[in-house]
Design an enzyme around this catalytic site. Structure first.
Site, PDB file in Angstrom:
ATOM      1  N   CYS A 173      29.678  44.270  46.852  1.00  0.00           N
ATOM      2  CA  CYS A 173      30.820  44.983  46.257  1.00  0.00           C
ATOM      3  C   CYS A 173      31.145  44.428  44.862  1.00  0.00           C
ATOM      4  O   CYS A 173      31.602  43.295  44.741  1.00  0.00           O
ATOM      5  CB  CYS A 173      32.023  44.826  47.187  1.00  0.00           C
ATOM      6  SG  CYS A 173      33.606  45.293  46.485  1.00  0.00           S
ATOM      7  N   CYS A 193      34.757  43.331  44.347  1.00  0.00           N
ATOM      8  CA  CYS A 193      35.041  42.093  45.076  1.00  0.00           C
ATOM      9  C   CYS A 193      34.583  40.883  44.258  1.00  0.00           C
ATOM     10  O   CYS A 193      35.253  39.849  44.240  1.00  0.00           O
ATOM     11  CB  CYS A 193      34.339  42.094  46.428  1.00  0.00           C
ATOM     12  SG  CYS A 193      34.796  43.498  47.483  1.00  0.00           S
TER      13      CYS A 193
END
Length: 108
Positions: free
Chosen positions: A28, A31
């Site tokens: 991600c 993230c």
């Protein structure tokens, strides 16, 4: 941030006081952007216990909790959901801190 290891651990931890689970994944990009700020946030909020939950390892849990975007945060206090910051959008440090500050008004 300690990594969640099992569903049994999740059930135990959510029943403790002031626990925040961060749902994330290695792949991600949003993230990865917030990763460098997380240790500072943990240090600034010592009254909370933070746990990393790998979305891919706990996909069923994500479904149960309606987490369809990452990074996302869900806070529990003594077994009750105290708040959530769940969306597919990139989070900023200010937004994460605002979320945590809103929790202290709830569980004070």
């Amino acid at each position: 941030m300690e990594k969640l290891q099992s569903m049994e651990q999740f059930e135990k931890l959510k029943n403790e006081e002031r626990t925040i689970f961060m749902f994330s994944a290695d792949w991600c990009p949003d993230c990865r952007v917030i990763e460098p700020i997380l240790p500072g946030i943990e240090a600034d909020y010592p009254e909370y216990h933070f746990y990393y939950v790998d979305r891919d390892e706990f996909i069923d849990l994500c479904g149960e909790l309606s987490i369809f975007g990452i990074p996302s945060f869900i806070a529990f206090h003594s077994g009750v959901e105290a708040g959530r910051f769940v969306s597919k959008d990139r989070k900023t440090q200010a937004e994460i801190e605002e979320f945590i500050n809103s929790l202290s008004r709830i569980d004070g």
